[in-house]
Design a protein around this motif. Structure first.
Motif, PDB file in Angstrom:
ATOM      1  N   UNK A 168      -8.750   6.116  -1.576  1.00  0.00           N
ATOM      2  CA  UNK A 168      -9.667   5.900  -0.445  1.00  0.00           C
ATOM      3  C   UNK A 168      -9.375   4.554   0.207  1.00  0.00           C
ATOM      4  N   UNK A 169      -9.144   3.541  -0.605  1.00  0.00           N
ATOM      5  CA  UNK A 169      -8.853   2.205  -0.077  1.00  0.00           C
ATOM      6  C   UNK A 169      -7.561   2.199   0.750  1.00  0.00           C
ATOM      7  N   UNK A 170      -6.535   2.857   0.247  1.00  0.00           N
ATOM      8  CA  UNK A 170      -5.271   2.948   0.986  1.00  0.00           C
ATOM      9  C   UNK A 170      -5.461   3.756   2.267  1.00  0.00           C
ATOM     10  N   UNK A 171      -6.181   4.858   2.166  1.00  0.00           N
ATOM     11  CA  UNK A 171      -6.411   5.719   3.319  1.00  0.00           C
ATOM     12  C   UNK A 171      -7.108   4.948   4.430  1.00  0.00           C
ATOM     13  N   UNK A 172      -8.118   4.171   4.068  1.00  0.00           N
ATOM     14  CA  UNK A 172      -8.842   3.396   5.067  1.00  0.00           C
ATOM     15  C   UNK A 172      -7.975   2.308   5.708  1.00  0.00           C
ATOM     16  N   UNK A 173      -7.116   1.697   4.944  1.00  0.00           N
ATOM     17  CA  UNK A 173      -6.300   0.607   5.509  1.00  0.00           C
ATOM     18  C   UNK A 173      -5.152   1.146   6.360  1.00  0.00           C
TER      19      UNK A 173
ATOM     20  N   UNK B 218       3.179   6.046  -2.956  1.00  0.00           N
ATOM     21  CA  UNK B 218       4.370   6.689  -3.509  1.00  0.00           C
ATOM     22  C   UNK B 218       4.282   6.799  -5.028  1.00  0.00           C
ATOM     23  N   UNK B 219       3.663   5.804  -5.657  1.00  0.00           N
ATOM     24  CA  UNK B 219       3.443   5.875  -7.101  1.00  0.00           C
ATOM     25  C   UNK B 219       2.526   7.053  -7.430  1.00  0.00           C
ATOM     26  N   UNK B 220       1.478   7.235  -6.626  1.00  0.00           N
ATOM     27  CA  UNK B 220       0.589   8.376  -6.829  1.00  0.00           C
ATOM     28  C   UNK B 220       1.343   9.690  -6.608  1.00  0.00           C
ATOM     29  N   UNK B 221       2.266   9.703  -5.656  1.00  0.00           N
ATOM     30  CA  UNK B 221       3.084  10.898  -5.433  1.00  0.00           C
ATOM     31  C   UNK B 221       3.966  11.176  -6.651  1.00  0.00           C
ATOM     32  N   UNK B 222       4.497  10.115  -7.239  1.00  0.00           N
ATOM     33  CA  UNK B 222       5.296  10.273  -8.452  1.00  0.00           C
ATOM     34  C   UNK B 222       4.453  10.861  -9.583  1.00  0.00           C
ATOM     35  N   UNK B 223       3.221  10.405  -9.706  1.00  0.00           N
ATOM     36  CA  UNK B 223       2.327  10.968 -10.716  1.00  0.00           C
ATOM     37  C   UNK B 223       2.063  12.449 -10.455  1.00  0.00           C
ATOM     38  N   UNK B 224       1.947  12.828  -9.189  1.00  0.00           N
ATOM     39  CA  UNK B 224       1.768  14.242  -8.851  1.00  0.00           C
ATOM     40  C   UNK B 224       3.017  15.047  -9.220  1.00  0.00           C
ATOM     41  N   UNK B 225       4.181  14.470  -8.994  1.00  0.00           N
ATOM     42  CA  UNK B 225       5.423  15.157  -9.352  1.00  0.00           C
ATOM     43  C   UNK B 225       5.527  15.344 -10.869  1.00  0.00           C
ATOM     44  N   UNK B 226       5.094  14.344 -11.630  1.00  0.00           N
ATOM     45  CA  UNK B 226       5.076  14.475 -13.086  1.00  0.00           C
ATOM     46  C   UNK B 226       4.120  15.589 -13.491  1.00  0.00           C
ATOM     47  N   UNK B 227       2.976  15.662 -12.816  1.00  0.00           N
ATOM     48  CA  UNK B 227       2.017  16.737 -13.104  1.00  0.00           C
ATOM     49  C   UNK B 227       2.618  18.103 -12.794  1.00  0.00           C
ATOM     50  N   UNK B 228       3.375  18.197 -11.723  1.00  0.00           N
ATOM     51  CA  UNK B 228       4.031  19.462 -11.362  1.00  0.00           C
ATOM     52  C   UNK B 228       4.992  19.875 -12.470  1.00  0.00           C
ATOM     53  N   UNK B 229       5.789  18.940 -12.939  1.00  0.00           N
ATOM     54  CA  UNK B 229       6.757  19.251 -13.992  1.00  0.00           C
ATOM     55  C   UNK B 229       6.048  19.716 -15.258  1.00  0.00           C
ATOM     56  N   UNK B 230       4.988  19.000 -15.636  1.00  0.00           N
ATOM     57  CA  UNK B 230       4.280  19.351 -16.860  1.00  0.00           C
ATOM     58  C   UNK B 230       3.494  20.657 -16.743  1.00  0.00           C
TER      59      UNK B 230
ATOM     60  N   UNK C  55       1.969  12.130   0.284  1.00  0.00           N
ATOM     61  CA  UNK C  55       1.904  10.746  -0.169  1.00  0.00           C
ATOM     62  C   UNK C  55       3.262  10.056  -0.099  1.00  0.00           C
ATOM     63  N   UNK C  56       4.331  10.796  -0.364  1.00  0.00           N
ATOM     64  CA  UNK C  56       5.673  10.206  -0.235  1.00  0.00           C
ATOM     65  C   UNK C  56       5.940   9.836   1.218  1.00  0.00           C
ATOM     66  N   UNK C  57       5.550  10.718   2.126  1.00  0.00           N
ATOM     67  CA  UNK C  57       5.785  10.486   3.559  1.00  0.00           C
ATOM     68  C   UNK C  57       4.703   9.619   4.195  1.00  0.00           C
ATOM     69  N   UNK C  58       3.677   9.255   3.405  1.00  0.00           N
ATOM     70  CA  UNK C  58       2.552   8.447   3.882  1.00  0.00           C
ATOM     71  C   UNK C  58       1.841   9.124   5.058  1.00  0.00           C
ATOM     72  N   UNK C  59       1.595  10.418   4.890  1.00  0.00           N
ATOM     73  CA  UNK C  59       0.912  11.211   5.913  1.00  0.00           C
ATOM     74  C   UNK C  59      -0.514  11.495   5.471  1.00  0.00           C
TER      75      UNK C  59
ATOM     76  N   UNK D 276       0.813  -1.197   0.000  1.00  0.00           N
ATOM     77  CA  UNK D 276       0.000   0.000   0.000  1.00  0.00           C
ATOM     78  C   UNK D 276       0.860   1.266   0.000  1.00  0.00           C
ATOM     79  N   UNK D 277       1.978   1.239   0.720  1.00  0.00           N
ATOM     80  CA  UNK D 277       2.846   2.415   0.745  1.00  0.00           C
ATOM     81  C   UNK D 277       3.410   2.700  -0.640  1.00  0.00           C
ATOM     82  N   UNK D 278       3.744   1.633  -1.373  1.00  0.00           N
ATOM     83  CA  UNK D 278       4.296   1.831  -2.711  1.00  0.00           C
ATOM     84  C   UNK D 278       3.269   2.425  -3.666  1.00  0.00           C
ATOM     85  N   UNK D 279       2.013   2.057  -3.504  1.00  0.00           N
ATOM     86  CA  UNK D 279       0.971   2.632  -4.346  1.00  0.00           C
ATOM     87  C   UNK D 279       0.837   4.125  -4.049  1.00  0.00           C
TER      88      UNK D 279
END
Length: 129
Positions: free
Chosen positions: A122-127, A6-18, A60-64, A1-4
């Protein structure tokens, strides 16, 4: 779940760059925004959305919890301003010289994928919390 997350955080970072070039253009040309309400609304929504991408990516990177909450707040604005998590795939038709029809297909995939991201967030947040 943490890796997912972090993957979403990576997608956010790509969005920031673009989005960084577009964000800078808006900031340097604020007086040139068209008078149409829709154009002004997109600009007004894009500016805080860009800043909140940093918050969600860091959280998301820090899982907060604040990273998840930031994404929940961003979600409706992402749909309005068309800042999708996997929006970078819409550049493929341009890079690969594909027909315009491919952009429409990929755009729809981005839209649907954003709802899948919301579901998994939502699923990750709940778990986790």
């Amino acid at each position: 779940m943490k890796n997912t997350g972090r993957f979403f955080a990576l997608l956010d970072l790509i969005s920031i760059v673009l989005l960084s070039k577009q964000f800078w253009q808006i900031l340097t040309h604020l007086n040139e925004i068209p008078d149409q309400i829709l154009s002004q609304a997109k600009v007004v929504l894009l500016l805080p959305l860009f800043v909140s991408l940093f918050i969600s990516a860091a959280g998301l990177i820090l899982n907060k919890k604040f990273g998840f909450v930031a994404y929940y707040i961003q979600f409706p604005f992402r749909l309005v301003v068309w800042v999708f998590s996997i929006g970078f795939i819409t550049f493929l038709p341009e890079m690969l010289n594909l027909a315009e029809r491919w952009f429409d297909i990929l755009f729809r995939i981005c839209f649907i994928a954003e709802f899948f991201r919301l579901y998994f967030t939502i699923k990750i947040h709940r778990s986790v919390f």
